[in-house]
Design an enzyme around this catalytic site. Structure first.
Site, PDB file in Angstrom:
ATOM      1  N   LYS A   1      38.372  35.552  57.111  1.00  0.00           N
ATOM      2  CA  LYS A   1      38.316  36.941  56.639  1.00  0.00           C
ATOM      3  C   LYS A   1      37.155  37.611  57.359  1.00  0.00           C
ATOM      4  CE  LYS A   1      37.993  39.793  52.440  1.00  0.00           C
ATOM      5  NZ  LYS A   1      37.873  39.836  50.974  1.00  0.00           N
TER       6      LYS A   1
ATOM      7  N   SER B   1      40.117  39.658  44.587  1.00  0.00           N
ATOM      8  CA  SER B   1      40.451  39.870  46.004  1.00  0.00           C
ATOM      9  C   SER B   1      41.059  38.674  46.721  1.00  0.00           C
ATOM     10  CB  SER B   1      39.203  40.313  46.770  1.00  0.00           C
ATOM     11  OG  SER B   1      38.947  41.670  46.530  1.00  0.00           O
TER      12      SER B   1
ATOM     13  N   SER C   1      41.274  42.598  48.179  1.00  0.00           N
ATOM     14  CA  SER C   1      40.867  43.042  49.481  1.00  0.00           C
ATOM     15  C   SER C   1      41.210  42.076  50.614  1.00  0.00           C
ATOM     16  CB  SER C   1      39.352  43.262  49.483  1.00  0.00           C
ATOM     17  OG  SER C   1      38.674  42.027  49.365  1.00  0.00           O
TER      18      SER C   1
END
Lengths: 476, 484
Positions: free
Chosen positions: B76, B175, B151
């Protein structure tokens, strides 16, 4: 008419090896931005880790002022934007500081007063903005960012600049005794903010205060406070109100000027720093630190007076600086010198030389052992006081050893009675008129005869012995 | 090759049935051909990956085999990667190259994994749909008109579309779990403190926790073992020993008592409820005991979260001031203007909204009413969970209130968007571990099952999840876009 009320906030840089939340070194004077790691730069993703050494130093300070050490103090973020504050917040302590309460005794003109201390907390220092390096740009040096500080907050209990300066000096002396700071004011390791307000005589309610920021010498603190008292008095006298604001002291003009008022003041939005756990301090740790505390100025003062029979006045001077008191004791060490003689020489001669050459104890060119050698030569009457002063000056200025000077110059004091008897007889013979005058009551002439003997011996005669011989021989 | 799990790839690499280079090239090719439809990657690290893969292959040839040697991975873009751009989904960090590796990155690199790219995400992890990214929306692989959740939308979508066997994520209010649910993959958020946060760009420090996306519970266990553990660089990381989750989750499954919070089912979408109830039946048949419990205060979770998270983020994001790194506005005349312009230009709307909310909540005069009160609610929620875990081993519920929604559907309604996290935020507030795994579909869009455990009970969570995947096949379903 007006009573001034003063409280101080003192920032003391702790002399830990590394920074309070990062492993970067805290050495002063390295080239710009070489001692700032990713953490000090506030890079994305970095996290602070508390340096235990700083905690131990804060505890030492707390113990020394008789404060409570809180075992669950909390680090908080003080949020504001400033170019030399990399994270946009300073990690400090807000609601729960590590040190709470405590006090410091001050003595002025033989009057002793206790100044209470509100709290002392740990925090990180900011970096430095440099505005005079480039013509149209400011530069940032982050070497200092993250250097550990304790901020010591006093109660508003000082009544004039003299008290404030004495309190400041005592705290300065204490942190150096504790070995937690070098206290170097020029380098900014020890600096203070002064809160000054005036109130009508006899009234309890405090007046509106102004805070004078970042003053970094004892003299400036005194000047700034005195100036601020006068300024506020002028305002109040003409019936106006003092504005609560932050002011800056300008030593070149000896005045304070406004930085920002309360209205413009930052809302720091303090909240507990979620990156750091509460500072857990065990009773064992406190006990351990307590049992390893160095002797503090107050205790040392009592000991010097009783152990060495020194006057309180002399003791206060010697004890005010840990290194000076150690210099004194090292000079005295294992010798049978009279402590008063040693104290006298250090306070009058050594300190005068130090002042002239701007040297602090650790940089004295005359080692304690050399001073001891010199003073023992006075004690056993090998050399006179006058000779010794000359020797000390040469030791100080030219780094010479006292033994070399005394021996090379043949600076031996003549104490041999037979030798001196001959010289005195000779002088009496050549100055019979003066002898008659003396004998007819002109006592003052003794000095003239001593002078003559000194002249004849190139100053090497032992004055004590000459006096005895002269008095004897000049009797009718 | 791309349908294999981490566990299978590990075996194939060890048995030299495949080389890391072949594997790496295969996934790079897939990303190049499929990702333009999804936008799940912000950066591809092709050259670096090939170099690493060759290095690992030569190690394997010499007989030395790191635990996860040669397996491709996507990070990420919130994790700092030394020498590789780390954007955090923001214009602010569009050109930021980190000088250091995050601890999670370092650990997975040391384990021999190959970083193939950095995945797209909501800007600074603020969002539940991956629509706040400066680098564009990420599309849901099951239907590209739909959001993948956020997210960690890019990390979830890339695993779902078989563009990568596994990826990392972070979870502040859901998330990891919510996008896992919306894209039909497994995602675990461990206990707060289980995984180091060092090098993970902070959103809300007291809530943020790193985790992983995979397609199976077993793979989650494998990766979790390697990222967990105490880190002296993170004061909030736990000193508790890390179990071998892979071994532990495969041990003989012992039946557990599982709590179902009535508040999670109250007013739930009918289809989601139906799917969830069916799964309960399956688990019951297989020996689990269920018990209705009440987490009354959990409904306050979103409100408390929407104070605590913005408050912390308003402070955490202060460092992006244009002075030392990141976007700096041009033609400014004063330092104040430099701050204002750099931050106005560098941050997107959602980030600004949260900074404003947080700044407000921490302001003098409002602190007690907002921040302190939220912290109190947080304590109450924690206590309720603690009480519940005296009676049950795990808590089960749907991960999200619904399946994926359409791109643009909720962008103008932040409150509706924030409610996507209604089932996930309270575990962050309480610091508990939780996982989402596929449990069925609604309108051809995946639904996730959330398992919540007590502090440091990741083993129990993974054990139930692994056992569930032995008796169901939802985790093997794949979106059409992934091909064969």
């Amino acid at each position: 008419m007006w009573e001034s009320v003063i409280g101080l906030e003192i920032h003391v840089q702790l002399n830990t090896k590394s920074k309070i939340f990062s492993p970067a070194s805290t050495d002063f004077g390295s080239s710009q931005n070489t001692q700032a790691c990713a953490i000090d730069l506030g890079m994305p993703g970095v996290l602070p880790v508390l340096n235990e050494e700083a905690v131990i130093m804060a505890i030492k300070f707390g113990i020394a002022i008789g404060a409570d050490i809180l075992d669950d103090s909390i680090f908080a973020r003080k949020n504001y934007f400033y170019p030399d504050l990399p994270k946009g917040y300073q990690i400090s302590q807000f609601e729960i500081p590590i040190v709470s309460g405590g006090s410091m005794e001050i003595t002025i003109d033989n009057k002793t007063k206790v100044v209470n201390i509100t709290r002392a907390h740990l925090e990180e220092d900011a970096g430095k903005s440099i505005h005079d390096l480039y013509p149209n740009e400011s530069a940032i040096d982050l070497n200092r960012a993250g250097t550990p500080l304790i901020e010591i907050v006093s109660e508003p209990e000082m009544e004039n600049a003299a008290e404030a300066v004495q309190y400041l000096k005592n705290i300065h002396s204490l942190v150096r005794y504790l070995g937690i700071s070098d206290g170097n004011m020029q380098e900014g390791s020890f600096r203070c903010d002064a809160n000054v307000s005036l109130k009508k005589q006899g009234v309890d309610k405090l007046g509106t205060r102004a805070e004078i920021k970042n003053i970094n010498s004892f003299k400036y603190v005194e000047n700034a406070i005195n100036h601020e008292i006068e300024r506020q008095a002028r305002i109040l006298e003409r019936g106006d109100k003092v504005i609560q604001e932050t002011r800056l002291y300008d030593p070149s003009k000896n005045e304070t000027r406004s930085m920002r008022s309360k209205v413009e003041a930052n809302d720091y939005r303090y909240f507990p720093d979620p990156d750091l756990l509460p500072v857990c301090i065990s009773q064992d740790l406190i006990k351990n630190i307590k049992s390893n505390m160095p002797e503090l100025p107050s205790t040392k003062k009592i000991r010097f007076i009783s152990q060495y029979g020194l006057s309180e006045y002399d003791t206060i001077i010697l004890v005010s600086d840990r290194e000076l008191s150690e210099y004194f004791e090292n000079t005295l060490k294992t010798s049978d010198l009279n402590p008063k003689l040693v104290a006298n020489w250090i306070i009058t001669e050594v300190l005068a030389l130090a002042k002239k050459t701007y040297l602090s104890v650790k940089d004295y060119p005359v080692l304690a052992e050399d001073l001891r050698y010199l003073l023992s030569n006075i004690s056993d009457e090998t050399i006179s006081n006058k000779q010794a002063k000359e020797v000390l000056e040469r030791m100080w200025n030219n780094n010479e050893k006292p033994r070399d000077i005394i021996e090379n110059e043949g600076m031996k004091q003549i104490s041999n009675i037979d030798e001196l008897n001959k010289i005195v007889d000779n002088i009496i013979k050549n100055h019979y008129k003066s002898v008659e005058e003396y004998q007819s009551g002109k006592d003052k002439l003794l000095g003239f005869f001593v002078g003559q003997v000194m002249k004849a011996t190139q100053g090497q005669a032992n004055p004590k012995v000459i006096n005895q011989i002269l008095k004897e021989k000049l009797k009718k | 090759m791309h349908n294999k799990t981490v566990s299978e790839l590990k075996k194939d690499l060890k048995d030299k049935k495949i080389s890391s280079l072949e594997l790496t090239n295969h996934f790079i090719d897939r990303i190049k051909s499929i990702d333009p439809q999804l936008n799940s990657f912000v950066s591809l690290t092709e050259e670096y990956a090939i170099m690493q893969a060759k290095k690992i292959d030569s190690e394997i040839a010499k007989g030395s085999f790191r635990p996860l040697a040669g397996i491709p991975l996507a990070q990420k873009d919130i994790f700092c990667t030394k020498g590789i751009r780390t954007t955090c989904g923001s214009k602010m960090l569009e050109n930021f190259i980190s000088p250091y590796d995050a601890t999670v990155v370092e650990k997975l690199n040391d384990a021999g994994m190959i970083i193939i790219g950095k995945t797209n995400m909501d800007e600074f992890a603020m969002g539940s749909s991956n629509e706040t990214s400066y680098f564009g929306d990420v599309k849901n692989p099951w239907n590209t008109d739909y959001v993948p959740g956020g997210s960690s939308g890019g990390s979830a979508a890339s695993v779902s579309a078989r563009l990568i066997p596994c990826s990392t994520g972070t979870d502040t209010g859901g998330s990891i779990r919510q996008p896992a649910s919306l894209t039909g993959v497994c995602g675990i958020k461990p206990t707060y403190g289980r995984v180091s946060r060092y090098g993970m760009i902070a959103f809300a420090s007291s809530l943020d926790q790193a985790g992983v996306f995979t397609r199976t519970a077993e793979d989650c266990a494998i990766l979790l073992t390697h990222i967990s553990g105490y880190d002296p660089k993170d004061s909030t990381s736990s000193k508790k020993d890390t179990p071998d989750y892979e071994q532990e989750c495969k041990r003989k499954f012992t039946n557990m008592t599982i709590g179902i919070p009535i508040e999670f089912l109250d007013g739930l979408d009918n289809k989601v409820r139906e799917v969830f109830d069916e799964n309960i039946k399956v688990l019951e048949k297989n020996g689990c005991k269920f018990k209705k419990i009440s987490l009354k205060s959990s409904r306050l979770g979103v409100s408390a979260y929407q104070v605590v998270a913005p408050a912390e983020c308003s402070s955490n994001l202060s460092r992006f001031d244009g002075v030392r790194f990141g976007h700096r506005a041009e033609n400014v005349k004063s330092i104040d203007e430099l701050y204002k312009k750099s931050r106005s230009e560098g941050f997107g709307q959602e980030v600004k909204r949260r900074i404003l909310i947080g700044t407000y909540a921490l302001s003098a005069g409002y602190y007690d009413a907002y921040y302190l009160k939220a912290q109190k609610i947080r304590k109450v929620i924690s206590n309720e969970f603690a009480q519940a875990f005296k009676e049950v081993d795990l808590i089960l519920g749907p991960t999200a209130p619904d399946c994926a929604f359409k791109i643009g559907e909720k962008t103008n309604d932040p409150i509706a968007m924030y409610l996507s996290d209604v089932f996930t935020v309270s575990t962050n507030l309480a610091g508990l571990p939780a996982m989402s795994l596929p449990m069925g579909f609604k309108d051809n869009l995946p639904l996730g099952l959330q398992i919540i455990g007590n502090h440091f009970d990741e083993t129990k969570i993974l054990s139930l999840a692994h056992h569930y995947q032995q008796i169901t096949d939802w985790h093997t379903k794949k979106p059409k876009i992934s091909g064969d």
